[in-house]
Design a protein around this motif. Sequence first.
Motif, PDB file in Angstrom:
ATOM      1  N   PHE A 116       0.831  -1.202   0.000  1.00 37.95           N
ATOM      2  CA  PHE A 116       0.000   0.000   0.000  1.00 37.95           C
ATOM      3  C   PHE A 116       0.868   1.256   0.000  1.00 37.95           C
ATOM      4  CE2 PHE A 116      -2.210  -3.458   1.986  1.00 37.95           C
ATOM      5  CZ  PHE A 116      -3.487  -3.400   1.454  1.00 37.95           C
ATOM      6  N   LEU A 117       0.414   2.262  -0.740  1.00 38.16           N
ATOM      7  CA  LEU A 117       1.053   3.578  -0.751  1.00 38.16           C
ATOM      8  C   LEU A 117       0.072   4.557  -0.130  1.00 38.16           C
ATOM      9  CD1 LEU A 117       3.641   5.037  -1.769  1.00 38.16           C
ATOM     10  CD2 LEU A 117       2.326   5.665  -3.805  1.00 38.16           C
ATOM     11  N   ILE A 118       0.525   5.272   0.896  1.00 36.28           N
ATOM     12  CA  ILE A 118      -0.359   6.103   1.715  1.00 36.28           C
ATOM     13  C   ILE A 118       0.231   7.496   1.872  1.00 36.28           C
ATOM     14  CG2 ILE A 118      -1.462   6.329   3.982  1.00 36.28           C
ATOM     15  CD1 ILE A 118      -2.425   3.893   2.459  1.00 36.28           C
ATOM     16  N   GLY A 119      -0.621   8.513   1.845  1.00 31.27           N
ATOM     17  CA  GLY A 119      -0.204   9.883   2.102  1.00 31.27           C
ATOM     18  C   GLY A 119      -0.932  10.459   3.308  1.00 31.27           C
ATOM     19  N   ARG A 120      -0.504  11.651   3.713  1.00 27.69           N
ATOM     20  CA  ARG A 120      -1.132  12.314   4.848  1.00 27.69           C
ATOM     21  C   ARG A 120      -1.946  13.505   4.379  1.00 27.69           C
ATOM     22  NH1 ARG A 120       1.531  16.415   9.284  1.00 27.69           N
ATOM     23  NH2 ARG A 120      -0.356  16.667  10.567  1.00 27.69           N
ATOM     24  N   ASP A 121      -3.150  13.646   4.945  1.00 26.69           N
ATOM     25  CA  ASP A 121      -3.982  14.815   4.717  1.00 26.69           C
ATOM     26  C   ASP A 121      -4.479  15.292   6.077  1.00 26.69           C
ATOM     27  OD1 ASP A 121      -5.467  16.820   3.568  1.00 26.69           O
ATOM     28  OD2 ASP A 121      -7.111  15.531   2.940  1.00 26.69           O
ATOM     29  N   GLY A 122      -3.709  16.194   6.696  1.00 28.59           N
ATOM     30  CA  GLY A 122      -4.060  16.679   8.024  1.00 28.59           C
ATOM     31  C   GLY A 122      -3.980  15.574   9.053  1.00 28.59           C
ATOM     32  N   SER A 123      -5.104  15.257   9.691  1.00 29.86           N
ATOM     33  CA  SER A 123      -5.138  14.230  10.723  1.00 29.86           C
ATOM     34  C   SER A 123      -5.531  12.864  10.174  1.00 29.86           C
ATOM     35  CB  SER A 123      -6.111  14.631  11.832  1.00 29.86           C
ATOM     36  OG  SER A 123      -7.427  14.753  11.305  1.00 29.86           O
ATOM     37  N   GLU A 124      -5.541  12.729   8.842  1.00 30.01           N
ATOM     38  CA  GLU A 124      -5.933  11.475   8.221  1.00 30.01           C
ATOM     39  C   GLU A 124      -4.824  10.912   7.336  1.00 30.01           C
ATOM     40  OE1 GLU A 124     -10.693  11.476   7.573  1.00 30.01           O
ATOM     41  OE2 GLU A 124      -9.573  12.742   6.178  1.00 30.01           O
ATOM     42  N   GLY A 225      12.711  16.299   7.744  1.00 32.88           N
ATOM     43  CA  GLY A 225      11.888  15.376   8.515  1.00 32.88           C
ATOM     44  C   GLY A 225      10.415  15.389   8.169  1.00 32.88           C
ATOM     45  N   THR A 226       9.996  16.283   7.272  1.00 36.59           N
ATOM     46  CA  THR A 226       8.585  16.348   6.884  1.00 36.59           C
ATOM     47  C   THR A 226       8.186  15.079   6.149  1.00 36.59           C
ATOM     48  OG1 THR A 226       8.743  18.747   6.633  1.00 36.59           O
ATOM     49  CG2 THR A 226       6.858  17.658   5.601  1.00 36.59           C
ATOM     50  N   PRO A 227       7.112  14.408   6.570  1.00 36.24           N
ATOM     51  CA  PRO A 227       6.699  13.179   5.891  1.00 36.24           C
ATOM     52  C   PRO A 227       6.155  13.458   4.490  1.00 36.24           C
ATOM     53  CG  PRO A 227       5.082  13.799   7.548  1.00 36.24           C
ATOM     54  CD  PRO A 227       6.243  14.726   7.729  1.00 36.24           C
ATOM     55  N   VAL A 228       6.509  12.603   3.555  1.00 33.76           N
ATOM     56  CA  VAL A 228       6.044  12.718   2.173  1.00 33.76           C
ATOM     57  C   VAL A 228       4.949  11.689   1.911  1.00 33.76           C
ATOM     58  CG1 VAL A 228       6.726  12.619  -0.261  1.00 33.76           C
ATOM     59  CG2 VAL A 228       8.308  13.542   1.452  1.00 33.76           C
ATOM     60  N   LEU A 229       5.267  10.442   2.154  1.00 33.82           N
ATOM     61  CA  LEU A 229       4.317   9.345   2.007  1.00 33.82           C
ATOM     62  C   LEU A 229       4.870   8.135   2.738  1.00 33.82           C
ATOM     63  CD1 LEU A 229       5.956   7.623  -0.296  1.00 33.82           C
ATOM     64  CD2 LEU A 229       4.698   9.051  -1.880  1.00 33.82           C
ATOM     65  N   ALA A 230       4.079   7.095   2.805  1.00 39.56           N
ATOM     66  CA  ALA A 230       4.511   5.855   3.454  1.00 39.56           C
ATOM     67  C   ALA A 230       4.106   4.674   2.599  1.00 39.56           C
ATOM     68  CB  ALA A 230       3.905   5.734   4.849  1.00 39.56           C
ATOM     69  N   MET A 231       4.833   3.577   2.777  1.00 40.36           N
ATOM     70  CA  MET A 231       4.555   2.343   2.068  1.00 40.36           C
ATOM     71  C   MET A 231       4.460   1.233   3.101  1.00 40.36           C
ATOM     72  SD  MET A 231       6.721   0.839  -1.211  1.00 40.36           S
ATOM     73  CE  MET A 231       6.671   2.407  -2.091  1.00 40.36           C
ATOM     74  N   SER A 232       3.534   0.312   2.899  1.00 39.60           N
ATOM     75  CA  SER A 232       3.373  -0.769   3.861  1.00 39.60           C
ATOM     76  C   SER A 232       3.042  -2.072   3.155  1.00 39.60           C
ATOM     77  CB  SER A 232       2.268  -0.438   4.873  1.00 39.60           C
ATOM     78  OG  SER A 232       1.010  -0.366   4.234  1.00 39.60           O
ATOM     79  N   VAL A 233       3.263  -3.156   3.876  1.00 40.56           N
ATOM     80  CA  VAL A 233       2.903  -4.499   3.422  1.00 40.56           C
ATOM     81  C   VAL A 233       2.014  -5.113   4.488  1.00 40.56           C
ATOM     82  CG1 VAL A 233       3.752  -6.814   2.877  1.00 40.56           C
ATOM     83  CG2 VAL A 233       5.040  -4.801   2.120  1.00 40.56           C
ATOM     84  N   SER A 234       0.880  -5.673   4.074  1.00 39.13           N
ATOM     85  CA  SER A 234      -0.034  -6.323   5.007  1.00 39.13           C
ATOM     86  C   SER A 234      -0.185  -7.784   4.635  1.00 39.13           C
ATOM     87  CB  SER A 234      -1.406  -5.643   4.991  1.00 39.13           C
ATOM     88  OG  SER A 234      -1.337  -4.358   5.573  1.00 39.13           O
TER      89      SER A 234
END
Length: 264
Positions: A116-124, A225-234
């Motif tokens: 999964f590729l995930i980004g941040r939008d405020g508190s979500e 240190g500002t987050p850009v996006l995250a990647m995960s494996v489930s």
Amino acid sequence: MQSATATQPSSAGPRTLLKGLTVLSLLKAASPAGLGATEVAGRTGLDRVNVQRLFLALEASGWIRRNKAGKRFFAGDDPTSMKARIWTPPAVSRELIVAAIEGMRRLARHLGDAVFLIGRDGSESVGIHREIGDYPMQILASHAGKRHPLGVGSAGMALLSTLPDSEARAVVKANSPRFEEYGGITAEMIERLRINTRQRGYSVMQNYAVSGALGVGCALTRQDGTPVLAMSVSAITDRMPIVRQAETARLLRRELDSLRSFLD
């Protein structure tokens, strides 16, 4: 391919499912060249019309795509097409997303589990893209455009852990009324997991949307240190012993580090 939220099929369902899995496996093996209906029919013994029907069903569900001529089919979304993009983080280039999707496909092929590729939008946290592996049981609790409170899910936790303490605590406090939707998770649990993730360098988190699942996530940050996006494996928990968690994190970090050249 079975998702964690699948229901029990009817008597005809298993036969159709097996045919669909066979077609999908062939397309994955044929990547990136793809296959046409005649080729698939010849390799499987299925009727060409039946193959075309399976193509349509798989395409409608987002499992496969076709070329511009409409005659060859491929596993997954087209990384050069942004039509499937529901949301992307601000100040993130199209080239970075395309490169990230290519890395996700490498991981899905290698590990067999969903990426999964995930980004941040405020508190979500917001889903950008997902890639599906070839292991029969896939954990598909999120998808492009799906929103969760930041910190719920391994990718969201990886993003949360990169924030300064004061900002992270404010996000957790803002999200606390929503945590009851996720199987008993609490703000205190999120806070402990955030600290553990920061110390470890990657997140390891039970999937609170799907029972019996576990995810590993890493975040990509800018130099400040500002987050850009995250990647995960489930994956199902049985496929994620401690050694594999660490190896998965190493592979995620390698793919994310390769994206740094796309950052401003």
